[in-house]
Structures are given as C-alpha cells and as structure tokens.
Design a protein around this motif. Sequence first.
Motif, PDB file in Angstrom:
ATOM      1  N   SER A 153      63.656 129.042   7.473  1.00  9.48           N
ATOM      2  CA  SER A 153      62.736 129.418   8.540  1.00  9.48           C
ATOM      3  C   SER A 153      62.203 128.195   9.279  1.00  9.48           C
ATOM      4  O   SER A 153      62.320 127.061   8.814  1.00  9.48           O
ATOM      5  N   HIS A 154      61.611 128.454  10.459  1.00  6.05           N
ATOM      6  CA  HIS A 154      60.957 127.435  11.289  1.00  6.05           C
ATOM      7  C   HIS A 154      61.923 126.297  11.642  1.00  6.05           C
ATOM      8  O   HIS A 154      61.714 125.131  11.284  1.00  6.05           O
ATOM      9  N   GLY A 155      63.006 126.677  12.308  1.00  7.51           N
ATOM     10  CA  GLY A 155      63.954 125.683  12.773  1.00  7.51           C
ATOM     11  C   GLY A 155      64.387 125.983  14.194  1.00  7.51           C
ATOM     12  O   GLY A 155      63.650 126.598  14.983  1.00  7.51           O
ATOM     13  N   PHE A 156      65.612 125.549  14.540  1.00  8.24           N
ATOM     14  CA  PHE A 156      66.098 125.665  15.906  1.00  8.24           C
ATOM     15  C   PHE A 156      67.487 126.305  15.968  1.00  8.24           C
ATOM     16  O   PHE A 156      68.217 126.101  16.934  1.00  8.24           O
ATOM     17  N   THR A 189      62.738 126.882  -8.160  1.00  8.59           N
ATOM     18  CA  THR A 189      62.481 126.664  -6.737  1.00  8.59           C
ATOM     19  C   THR A 189      62.511 125.180  -6.438  1.00  8.59           C
ATOM     20  O   THR A 189      61.795 124.384  -7.071  1.00  8.59           O
ATOM     21  N   LEU A 190      63.332 124.808  -5.475  1.00  8.86           N
ATOM     22  CA  LEU A 190      63.383 123.440  -4.975  1.00  8.86           C
ATOM     23  C   LEU A 190      62.931 123.474  -3.521  1.00  8.86           C
ATOM     24  O   LEU A 190      63.545 124.132  -2.679  1.00  8.86           O
ATOM     25  N   ASP A 191      61.851 122.729  -3.230  1.00  8.31           N
ATOM     26  CA  ASP A 191      61.294 122.701  -1.874  1.00  8.31           C
ATOM     27  C   ASP A 191      61.593 121.346  -1.248  1.00  8.31           C
ATOM     28  O   ASP A 191      61.031 120.315  -1.655  1.00  8.31           O
ATOM     29  N   VAL A 192      62.488 121.331  -0.272  1.00  5.08           N
ATOM     30  CA  VAL A 192      62.808 120.109   0.478  1.00  5.08           C
ATOM     31  C   VAL A 192      62.542 120.342   1.967  1.00  5.08           C
ATOM     32  O   VAL A 192      63.214 119.768   2.827  1.00  5.08           O
ATOM     33  N   SER A 193      61.585 121.160   2.270  1.00  6.05           N
ATOM     34  CA  SER A 193      61.283 121.504   3.664  1.00  6.05           C
ATOM     35  C   SER A 193      60.579 120.360   4.379  1.00  6.05           C
ATOM     36  O   SER A 193      60.034 119.437   3.752  1.00  6.05           O
ATOM     37  N   ASP A 194      60.598 120.448   5.704  1.00  4.96           N
ATOM     38  CA  ASP A 194      59.872 119.526   6.575  1.00  4.96           C
ATOM     39  C   ASP A 194      60.247 118.058   6.301  1.00  4.96           C
ATOM     40  O   ASP A 194      59.382 117.186   6.237  1.00  4.96           O
ATOM     41  N   ASN A 195      61.531 117.828   6.159  1.00  2.00           N
ATOM     42  CA  ASN A 195      62.015 116.453   5.990  1.00  2.00           C
ATOM     43  C   ASN A 195      62.869 115.997   7.162  1.00  2.00           C
ATOM     44  O   ASN A 195      63.477 114.920   7.103  1.00  2.00           O
ATOM     45  N   GLY A 196      62.941 116.808   8.215  1.00  2.00           N
ATOM     46  CA  GLY A 196      63.688 116.416   9.404  1.00  2.00           C
ATOM     47  C   GLY A 196      65.187 116.469   9.223  1.00  2.00           C
ATOM     48  O   GLY A 196      65.918 115.655   9.809  1.00  2.00           O
ATOM     49  N   TRP A 197      65.668 117.437   8.446  1.00  2.00           N
ATOM     50  CA  TRP A 197      67.105 117.513   8.180  1.00  2.00           C
ATOM     51  C   TRP A 197      67.849 118.206   9.307  1.00  2.00           C
ATOM     52  O   TRP A 197      67.485 119.293   9.749  1.00  2.00           O
ATOM     53  N   ALA A 198      68.903 117.580   9.764  1.00  2.00           N
ATOM     54  CA  ALA A 198      69.847 118.201  10.692  1.00  2.00           C
ATOM     55  C   ALA A 198      71.040 118.719   9.891  1.00  2.00           C
ATOM     56  O   ALA A 198      71.073 118.661   8.661  1.00  2.00           O
ATOM     57  N   VAL A 199      72.053 119.222  10.577  1.00  4.97           N
ATOM     58  CA  VAL A 199      73.197 119.859   9.912  1.00  4.97           C
ATOM     59  C   VAL A 199      73.932 118.884   9.001  1.00  4.97           C
ATOM     60  O   VAL A 199      74.286 119.218   7.854  1.00  4.97           O
ATOM     61  N   ASP A 200      74.135 117.656   9.444  1.00  2.00           N
ATOM     62  CA  ASP A 200      74.898 116.688   8.642  1.00  2.00           C
ATOM     63  C   ASP A 200      74.174 116.356   7.353  1.00  2.00           C
ATOM     64  O   ASP A 200      74.795 116.245   6.286  1.00  2.00           O
ATOM     65  N   THR A 201      72.861 116.161   7.438  1.00  2.00           N
ATOM     66  CA  THR A 201      72.088 115.854   6.239  1.00  2.00           C
ATOM     67  C   THR A 201      72.154 116.994   5.246  1.00  2.00           C
ATOM     68  O   THR A 201      72.306 116.798   4.034  1.00  2.00           O
ATOM     69  N   MET A 202      72.030 118.213   5.768  1.00  2.89           N
ATOM     70  CA  MET A 202      72.067 119.382   4.887  1.00  2.89           C
ATOM     71  C   MET A 202      73.433 119.512   4.221  1.00  2.89           C
ATOM     72  O   MET A 202      73.548 119.830   3.035  1.00  2.89           O
ATOM     73  N   ARG A 203      74.496 119.242   4.963  1.00  2.10           N
ATOM     74  CA  ARG A 203      75.849 119.329   4.396  1.00  2.10           C
ATOM     75  C   ARG A 203      76.025 118.296   3.277  1.00  2.10           C
ATOM     76  O   ARG A 203      76.538 118.628   2.188  1.00  2.10           O
ATOM     77  N   MET A 242      67.752 121.757  12.196  1.00  2.71           N
ATOM     78  CA  MET A 242      69.118 122.263  12.394  1.00  2.71           C
ATOM     79  C   MET A 242      69.147 123.243  13.553  1.00  2.71           C
ATOM     80  O   MET A 242      68.241 124.078  13.697  1.00  2.71           O
ATOM     81  N   GLY A 243      70.179 123.171  14.382  1.00  2.00           N
ATOM     82  CA  GLY A 243      70.355 124.116  15.467  1.00  2.00           C
ATOM     83  C   GLY A 243      70.168 123.490  16.823  1.00  2.00           C
ATOM     84  O   GLY A 243      69.449 122.496  17.001  1.00  2.00           O
ATOM     85  N   SER A 244      70.821 124.088  17.809  1.00  6.91           N
ATOM     86  CA  SER A 244      70.774 123.561  19.174  1.00  6.91           C
ATOM     87  C   SER A 244      69.525 123.982  19.916  1.00  6.91           C
ATOM     88  O   SER A 244      69.202 123.430  20.968  1.00  6.91           O
ATOM     89  N   GLY A 245      68.807 124.986  19.386  1.00  8.89           N
ATOM     90  CA  GLY A 245      67.639 125.469  20.103  1.00  8.89           C
ATOM     91  C   GLY A 245      68.045 126.247  21.333  1.00  8.89           C
ATOM     92  O   GLY A 245      69.218 126.543  21.571  1.00  8.89           O
ATOM     93  N   PHE A 246      67.075 126.593  22.147  1.00 10.10           N
ATOM     94  CA  PHE A 246      67.341 127.371  23.360  1.00 10.10           C
ATOM     95  C   PHE A 246      67.470 126.426  24.545  1.00 10.10           C
ATOM     96  O   PHE A 246      66.495 125.769  24.940  1.00 10.10           O
ATOM     97  N   GLY A 247      68.660 126.354  25.096  1.00  7.04           N
ATOM     98  CA  GLY A 247      68.879 125.514  26.274  1.00  7.04           C
ATOM     99  C   GLY A 247      69.239 124.082  25.963  1.00  7.04           C
ATOM    100  O   GLY A 247      69.308 123.253  26.861  1.00  7.04           O
TER     101      GLY A 247
END
Length: 858
Positions: free
Chosen positions: A296-299, A230-244, A265-270
Amino acid sequence: MRDHLELLLGVVLVTGPALGISPCSFDHGVALYRFCNLTQVPHIPPTMKILLLSFNSIRTITPTSFPFLEQLQLLELGTQFTPLTIEKEAFRNLPNLSILDLGRSQISFLHPDAFQGLPHLVELRLFYCGLSDTVLKGGYFRNLDSLAHLDLSKNQIGSLHLHPSFRELNALKSIDFSLNQVASVCERELKPLQGKVLSFFSLASNNLYSRISVDWSKCMNPFKNMVLDTLDVSDNGWAVDTMRNFSNAINGSEIFSLVLSHHIMGSGFGFHNLKDPDQSTFAGLARSSLIKLDLSHGFIFSLNVRLFETLTELKVLNLAHNKINKIVEGAFYGLDRLQVLNLSHNLLGELYNSNFNGLPRVAYVDLRKNHIGIIQDQTFKSLGSLKTLDLRDNALETIHIIPSIPTIYLGGNKLVKLSHISLVADIIHLAENRLENLADLYFLLQVPHLQILILNQNRLSSCSPSPAPAESLSLEQLFLGENMLQLAWETGFCWDVFKGLPHLQFLYLNNNHLSFLPPGVFSGLAALRELYLNFNRLTSLSPGDLPAQLEFLDVSWNQLLAPDPAVFASLRAVDLRHNQFICACELSAFISWLNHTNATLRGAPADRYCMFPEAFAGVPLDSISTDGCDEEKAFQALKWSLFISVTVMLTLVLVTSLGAAKFRGVCFMCYKRAQRLLFGVSPQRLELDRYKYDAYLCFSSKDFEWVQSALLVRLDTQYSDQNRFSLCFEERDFVPGENHVVNIQDAVWSSRKIVCLVSRHFLRDGWCLEAFSYAQSRCLADLRSALIVVVVGSLSQYQLMKHRPLQGFIQKQQYLRWPEDMQDVEWFLNKLSREILKKEKKQKRGSSIPLQTVATIS
C-alpha cells in the motif's frame, strides 16, 4: 503471560482519575508520580505492583534508587525532562519486573550491566532514547532470559552488528529497529538471531538499501535460518530494482507477512521515469511461504500480467493507496489461495470482465475510493467464493449485475434508481446515494436472506401508489436516517412500508423531518426492540404509535411539548433530551413519571429542560414542582366547560350563517311568501301620471330571448297579471316605419326609468349606445337620476371604461350587476323593482347629483 502483559500495558495508559488515585500518591498497588517535579525516586511501599515516574526530572538511577520491591511488575521512567544516567545493576531491587519503559528519555549514559538482575523482564522499551550502535554491540541485554519484546525504534543506530549474547535470548519474539539510520543489513550482522522464530521484526523508515550500493553476493540473506511472522521494511524508498534484489536475497527464508508500504515502486499517474512491478519483482519470494503482502501507499499504475504468480501461498494482498488505473488480463494468475484483495484508494474508472480472473478463493474485495463508474456484466462471475464486495465511494450511477453474496457495500455512489436485478445478500449498504423513491425500498425488502439494510443519507422523499408490502422474514436492522420520509408520507402513500417485517429489531428513522407518524405505521413490527426517531419535528406521541414490545426509544432533539407518560410506560430505556417541553400543569403527569420511573433515562438531567414559558426556559424538569396543579386542574375543567359551551354556540351561529348563505335564494322566496300571507301584500303598480311606461328596457336584439325569460316574464304586466310594471322595449312598442331615433326619444321621455342591460352585444350595438346617450341627456334635463345600468356577463370595469358613452356614468354612478348564482335572481329582481319604484327628488341647479348606493352582486 501474554494476557498479563496486555493488562499491564493497558494500565500504563490510564490516568490518575481513572485509577481512582490522586496525583503524586499511591494506592491499591499503583504509585502515580507523573508530573510531580521529582529529581529522584520517591519512597515507595514494598507492596507496589505498578510505578509510574514519567514526566519528571530524575537524573540518575543507581542500585540504591529503588527499595526492594519484590512485587513490582511495571516501571515507567520515560520522558524525563533532564538527561538520564543509568548505572550498573540499577534495577536489581526489582527482581520480578516484567515491563521497563524508558522511552523518550534521553539517556546520556547507560552502563553495559544496567539491566542485569532482571530475569523476569519481558518487555523493554528504549525508543527515542538517543542510543547508538553500542547498545547492540556491547552486550547490554545479556542474561535477560525472559525478554520477548525489545523496542529500539527512533534512535541513532546505524548498524545492526548484534552481540553474540542475542543468541541466548530464547524468549525473544519481536524487535523494532524502525526510524533509525540503518543503511544496510547483511547475513553476518544478524547471525545471532539465526534459528529463532520472531513474531515481528521491523526495519521500517531507515532508508535501508536505498542510499548505498549493495553487493548482494557478499551481503547474502540477512534472515537466513530465521522464521518471521511479520517483516516490516516499509518507507525505505524502495523502487522495483531494490525490491527485486531484496526478494532474491531472502529466497528461502520463511516470512509469513511482508509489509512494504510507503514505497516508490510504480510509474504513478502521468509519469514514466519509474517502472511498475513485473513478473520478476517478487519472484524471489516463491519459497518464503508468504501469506500476507502489503504494498500500500505507493505509485503502482498498472498491475502487469502474472505479477504475483510465484506467491502461491498468498492469502491477503493489500494494494490500497496506489495509483492503479489498469489491471492487465492475467494480473492475478497464480493467486489460487488469495482470500482478501484490497484495491481501495486507487484510480480505477472501469471494471472489465477479465480483471479478476485467477482468484477462485477470494472472499473479500475492497474497491473503495476509486472512480469506478461502469462495471461489465461478468466482472465478478469468476469470483466463486466471494463473500464481501465493497464498492463504496465511487461514481456508480446504476447497477445491473451484482453477484449474489452475503455482504454488498454500495454507499457513497450516485445511484438514483435500482434496477430490478436478481440479488441475494445478508447485508446491503447503500448509504450516501441519490435514491428518491420509496419503491426502491420496497424492492430491497424483497431480497432473500437480507438481515441488515443501510439507506442512510439518501433522498427518499417520494412515493408512487404503494406496491403490496413484501415480507422479509430475515431483516433485523434497517437504517433510514437522514432522508426525507416526511415528504413521502405527506402524500398518504407508503404507510405500509414496514408491514412485512416481523423480525425487525432495530429501526433508524432519525433526521427525516418527521412531524407526524402515520397511523399504525409500526403495527407490524412484532420484534422491534430499538426505535430511533431523534432529530425530527415530532410534537406529540400517542400510546398506540409504538410497538408494545419496544425496549428503547430515542426521541431526542424533537419538539415534544407535553408527552403522555403512558407512551413510555413499557420501555426499559428512553432518550428525551433537548425537546421543547411546556412547563405547565399539563406536564405534571410526565414530570411525575420522570421522577419515579425505573426506565433508564439517557443523557444528563440538565438536557431535559423547559422551553416555555419564557420564565422557565432552560430550567431542568427535575427542578420543577407540580404542587398546586390540583386547583389549576379544577380551573382548567371550568375553562374547558366554558370553551365547549361557547364553541357549540359559535358552531350553531356559523352553521346558520353558512346555511343562509348557501340557500339564500330559497330563504328570500320564503320570506316574500310569508310577507304576502301575513300582510296581504299585492304587487304595487305605479300611477302613470304623465309617464306612459314605468321603465324602458334598452338591450341588444341579440339578447332578446334571455331578456324575455329573465325579466319580461317576471316583471311586465302584459306577460302576467301578477307583474307590476308597464315596460317598453323595441321589439314590441316601437312604431314600425317610424324613424328609429324618434322611437328611442319617445321611449326615453315616455318612461319613468330607463334600464340599460349592458352586455357584450350591447357594447357592439350602435343604437343601444345612442339610446344610452339620450337617457343621460334626459337625466341632465330633468336633474333626476332616471337611468339604471345593469351589467350582464363577465364584463370588467376596464372593458366598460373603453366605451366613451359609458365612461362618464361608470366613473360617477354605481350600477347593478346581474347575479351569476341563479338563487340570487329573485333577490336581484326585487332590488331592481325597488329602483324602478323609487322617486327621486329634484335637485337644484348648480348642485351635484348624489351617487345612488346600489349594491352590486357578483
């Protein structure tokens, strides 16, 4: 070793009373010194295995702080209220120590050799100790050959430059660097860990890679040649580019579970300023053998086409708590081995046939807490391996197509009626819906293989005529709590709802407002072991109400007054708390049973108390004495006998009265016949003296046929010799050709009494009203009450008062009313005859005319 450690971890969390040890003392190998205001380590016997010293003010740990404690396995020194100094080889007298907990103690000084001499240390907790990068660079963990778990979370570590001694930690399995200040980590920094297999590695909540620009060509793969469960890198403020970039950098490293929750990551609602992940975002993980991915817990708003195509080994995908509103066709292509899909807590409103294509092996789909209101018919058809479908807490108002799978969760929706669909399931969860008719329950009991049915918190309250009960040979648990079965059973229907459930073991009927149990309602439950009737309004129970093999009964929070102990004789356990027991001698048998039963009584004795009489309110039943109830029983028997005698007498009187009222006409005729037989009474005739007629009958010509059959035949002498009165009426006695007014005047003044038969026709007949006025004039002239008014039909007082000629009479005089019940006619004619025969005394002028007291019959 692992089981041993888990046992020690559990012991750390228990309190003194649970261990049976007084604070600031030791016993049974455990020394408990929490919150004891210590400034140094107390004297500890050498037999101690666990030493708990947290929440004190110990300032310094030296090699001599501890005596030689060969058996000590766990030492807790966390949360000291003063800064802590740990000197060289401070724990050398603890050679077999397995767990060292220093968490939440601010370590002002830590010697590089502080942990030397601990060859058996398995777990070291250094979280929230104010440590910097030095603890990693300085070789502080040398020679800890057994160290498996290192917790350095919540410190001030900014860089992960590991000392080469980490390479020697061959037992190391988990490292926690979460909640530090690590801005980046590259291949050279974690090089001492290469070749290791770690079960857990956490870099969560560090703002990792999010606040600095990273040259990945130089940084390269930080987890090269490592295997991570298990590698936990959650809650580091990663957007799509960082994750890629990250996924491309770690390409080839074996990571079986990647936790990336609380991302951005994600545009969210609106919003459209951030991108949703696409096919390239996770492409770098293709060679990582990833089995579990937590996003989980993203946008994330849209699951784009072939988003996870490269994750061919993935079995668990967690997308909960995002903003997913759209699933593009083909979003799950490539996930041929996925077994668990979690889409709960999103913004899905509709499910379409193409949404879940590409998931041939998925067994569990979690769609809780969305806004799903409609589902296309073929949505789940492609999920050939589906075992569990969770649609709880959505907005479904009806269901048409549900797959035949073992477990279906539909609770928390808006279902009002279940369509008769083809359904096969082991578990069906329908709690918190709007089902009202028990017909839905009958339908569900026909589902093949059903074992557990949950219908709590619905509105089951009505019952059409019961359909034939369906046999469910598999149902074991039925939850019907928090409904309104009382309203359904009050209709007399659906009493057989449990008839076809021979294998039911657990039945929940709590909170159903039940004030009674239908006779034999549980008679078919041959296997029932536990029955829950708590929070109802039951006032009594009979031995025949419960199944013979029942083991546990919960009737707490009811209104039982004086239960029969025979009801509970066969039970192994019973809950009788908070009822409304009447503490009188009638309860003595029940109290005796409570004091001698072998059954387990749930709850404290104080929860079984008297409610009545007021003097005993709140007194526990086990404090009530039944001495003296024998005399009371004898007195009660005497009172019972008197009660029966009085009841029989009152019943006879009541039956006689009701019979007389019911057959009063027959009784009156028998009375008159007996009077004639005994006293020889013959019809009495008036002496006409100065009157030609006994009475003048004034009625409308339209009522003649009724008057003839009802009065003339029974009263007039010309109709029968047995009658007593010489009557005058228009059709027979008025002189033809004479002025009609003259005929009326002659009839009024030639008759002893004037009887006006006031009907609807009478009130519309002007000659009748004229005759009524002449009759009133006669009364005023003679100062005698010669006028008798008989109201015929359903004329109200208001209708009579509308006619001025009658208004004065109705206000001052009483009148007779023709009876509606035919059995009262004889009595009425007798009453009318007495009025005609009655001689009125002449009144003095100036005096008022008394009202006649004539009973009205209605």
